[in-house]
Write a protein that holds these residues in place. Sequence first.
Motif, PDB file in Angstrom:
ATOM      1  N   ALA A   1      27.185 -39.510  19.014  1.00  0.00           N
ATOM      2  CA  ALA A   1      26.965 -38.136  19.461  1.00  0.00           C
ATOM      3  C   ALA A   1      28.278 -37.487  19.880  1.00  0.00           C
ATOM      4  O   ALA A   1      28.547 -36.325  19.560  1.00  0.00           O
ATOM      5  CB  ALA A   1      25.967 -38.110  20.618  1.00  0.00           C
ATOM      6  N   ALA A   2      29.129 -38.250  20.592  1.00  0.00           N
ATOM      7  CA  ALA A   2      30.407 -37.701  21.048  1.00  0.00           C
ATOM      8  C   ALA A   2      31.359 -37.433  19.891  1.00  0.00           C
ATOM      9  O   ALA A   2      32.199 -36.540  19.976  1.00  0.00           O
ATOM     10  CB  ALA A   2      31.055 -38.662  22.044  1.00  0.00           C
ATOM     11  N   ALA A   3      31.234 -38.192  18.803  1.00  0.00           N
ATOM     12  CA  ALA A   3      32.129 -38.025  17.658  1.00  0.00           C
ATOM     13  C   ALA A   3      31.672 -36.915  16.711  1.00  0.00           C
ATOM     14  O   ALA A   3      32.407 -36.555  15.792  1.00  0.00           O
ATOM     15  CB  ALA A   3      32.239 -39.335  16.882  1.00  0.00           C
TER      16      ALA A   3
ATOM     17  N   LEU B   1      26.397 -37.626   7.450  1.00  0.00           N
ATOM     18  CA  LEU B   1      27.480 -38.449   7.971  1.00  0.00           C
ATOM     19  C   LEU B   1      28.809 -37.783   7.621  1.00  0.00           C
ATOM     20  O   LEU B   1      29.421 -38.089   6.594  1.00  0.00           O
ATOM     21  CB  LEU B   1      27.391 -39.847   7.356  1.00  0.00           C
ATOM     22  CG  LEU B   1      27.963 -40.999   8.200  1.00  0.00           C
ATOM     23  CD1 LEU B   1      27.245 -41.050   9.539  1.00  0.00           C
ATOM     24  CD2 LEU B   1      27.795 -42.299   7.458  1.00  0.00           C
ATOM     25  N   PRO B   2      29.290 -36.857   8.479  1.00  0.00           N
ATOM     26  CA  PRO B   2      30.566 -36.194   8.222  1.00  0.00           C
ATOM     27  C   PRO B   2      31.702 -37.204   8.208  1.00  0.00           C
ATOM     28  O   PRO B   2      31.626 -38.261   8.859  1.00  0.00           O
ATOM     29  CB  PRO B   2      30.705 -35.231   9.411  1.00  0.00           C
ATOM     30  CG  PRO B   2      29.321 -35.080   9.957  1.00  0.00           C
ATOM     31  CD  PRO B   2      28.632 -36.369   9.694  1.00  0.00           C
ATOM     32  N   PRO B   3      32.787 -36.927   7.493  1.00  0.00           N
ATOM     33  CA  PRO B   3      33.903 -37.879   7.374  1.00  0.00           C
ATOM     34  C   PRO B   3      34.461 -38.352   8.709  1.00  0.00           C
ATOM     35  O   PRO B   3      34.778 -39.524   8.874  1.00  0.00           O
ATOM     36  CB  PRO B   3      34.952 -37.081   6.581  1.00  0.00           C
ATOM     37  CG  PRO B   3      34.156 -36.099   5.791  1.00  0.00           C
ATOM     38  CD  PRO B   3      32.990 -35.737   6.642  1.00  0.00           C
TER      39      PRO B   3
ATOM     40  N   SER C   1      34.090 -43.719  10.649  1.00  0.00           N
ATOM     41  CA  SER C   1      34.731 -44.906  11.221  1.00  0.00           C
ATOM     42  C   SER C   1      34.021 -45.360  12.496  1.00  0.00           C
ATOM     43  O   SER C   1      33.997 -46.543  12.824  1.00  0.00           O
ATOM     44  CB  SER C   1      36.202 -44.620  11.522  1.00  0.00           C
ATOM     45  OG  SER C   1      36.313 -43.578  12.479  1.00  0.00           O
ATOM     46  N   VAL C   2      33.438 -44.419  13.236  1.00  0.00           N
ATOM     47  CA  VAL C   2      32.691 -44.739  14.446  1.00  0.00           C
ATOM     48  C   VAL C   2      31.286 -45.223  14.098  1.00  0.00           C
ATOM     49  O   VAL C   2      30.758 -46.150  14.718  1.00  0.00           O
ATOM     50  CB  VAL C   2      32.615 -43.488  15.360  1.00  0.00           C
ATOM     51  CG1 VAL C   2      31.712 -43.740  16.553  1.00  0.00           C
ATOM     52  CG2 VAL C   2      33.997 -43.076  15.815  1.00  0.00           C
TER      53      VAL C   2
ATOM     54  N   ALA D   1      21.728 -34.376  12.790  1.00  0.00           N
ATOM     55  CA  ALA D   1      21.695 -35.081  11.513  1.00  0.00           C
ATOM     56  C   ALA D   1      22.298 -36.471  11.633  1.00  0.00           C
ATOM     57  O   ALA D   1      21.789 -37.445  11.062  1.00  0.00           O
ATOM     58  CB  ALA D   1      22.442 -34.267  10.448  1.00  0.00           C
ATOM     59  N   VAL D   2      23.389 -36.598  12.407  1.00  0.00           N
ATOM     60  CA  VAL D   2      24.037 -37.898  12.576  1.00  0.00           C
ATOM     61  C   VAL D   2      23.131 -38.846  13.363  1.00  0.00           C
ATOM     62  O   VAL D   2      22.975 -40.026  13.005  1.00  0.00           O
ATOM     63  CB  VAL D   2      25.399 -37.738  13.285  1.00  0.00           C
ATOM     64  CG1 VAL D   2      25.985 -39.095  13.639  1.00  0.00           C
ATOM     65  CG2 VAL D   2      26.372 -36.969  12.392  1.00  0.00           C
TER      66      VAL D   2
END
Length: 401
Positions: A326-328, A205-207, A211-212, A336-337
């Motif tokens: 996916a878009a974020a 979960l990258p920074p 928020s998304v 991974a996300v």
Amino acid sequence: MDGDLRGWRQCLLSGAVFAVCMAGTTLPTPLYGLYQEKFDFSELTVTVVYAVYAVGVIGVLLLAGNASDAVGRRPVLLWGLGAATASAVCFLFATTLGWLYVGRLLSGLSAGLFTGAATAYVMELAPHGGTSRATFLATAANMGGLGCGPLLAGVLAQYADWPLYLPFAVHLALVACSAAVLLRLPETVRERRPLRTVRPQRPGLPPRVRSVFGPAAAATFVGFALFGVFTSVSPSFLAHSLDVRNHAVSGLIVALAFFASTAGQLAVGRFGLGRSLPLGCAALLGGLALLAGALWWDLLPLVVLSALVGGIGHGLAFRGSLAVVAAASEANQRAAVISALFVVAYAGISVPVIGVGLLAGPMGLEGAGLVFIACMMLLVSTAGVYLLRRPAPAAETAGQP
């Protein structure tokens, strides 16, 4: 033209194999009441037996979710059909409760092996320019198969002999046909590597995604939790509170939720990806409210409406969530996300269900269900309000052509 026809035929056949495997994962749903009578276990045990499935799915997604990228789609799908066969055999010859646990775990393994590999396979077999249709076909095969499982088992259990045996015997025959079809389809992975090169995937979960991810994960969790309750304890509620003891009716009501989810995912094209997530939250809220009314007033029509509205909400929210996260995500972090989102989804399908089972003893099934609904309504309302006040930039991007 001939190439396109051949491609679509192969695409449809792979989708049918996908549907057969997923049908096996929900096949026991209308039969849990019969197993309770046979083995004399509690409502809590029903929910735990059901939740074991999620353990198998999450385990495979984390440990070998990318295996088909290395060894090929067909070998992984054949392993999935092997796990589905072993699961059906466990249910077919179940003499103790332990067989049900093993059967559900193997069912989860089959679903985990199929989820990513079969989706990719259906899309890759489609003719050039057919990716969008193939994506919907894969989604429809997944959710449609999940819906066909309880419907098939319910009809056979109600109108044929050997209700705890015939559904699994029929599924074994369908799995055998699926294996024969799969062996005749081409492999789509050109450069294959040995299985030892496959490494476990860790959800990340990258920074910039956090928020998304929060509201998307909340909506996904609630959608799958609603499905978890429908497929685990709704047959018991229908039988004991509404005196609906027809297994075919019970299976049909559960199936409606999955079919409605397919319709909800199809509707994303009409509403746009950017608006699908908040609309999905609203529909989930409506589905939960209808389910609360069904529990409070013991009304069958509200159960049916809850399945339909909640299923549409699930489809809108889940496809919207996948698109948004996916878009974020950066391309090298996307897998991974998405894996993290699937872990949340399958946690949603198991953890709240066990909570309902724990509360069913002291509070009764209706009281436990109302507590569950209150918690889920709070969660999805928070996510919906957040999305309305702070629309995710990724959602706007994802919604563009």
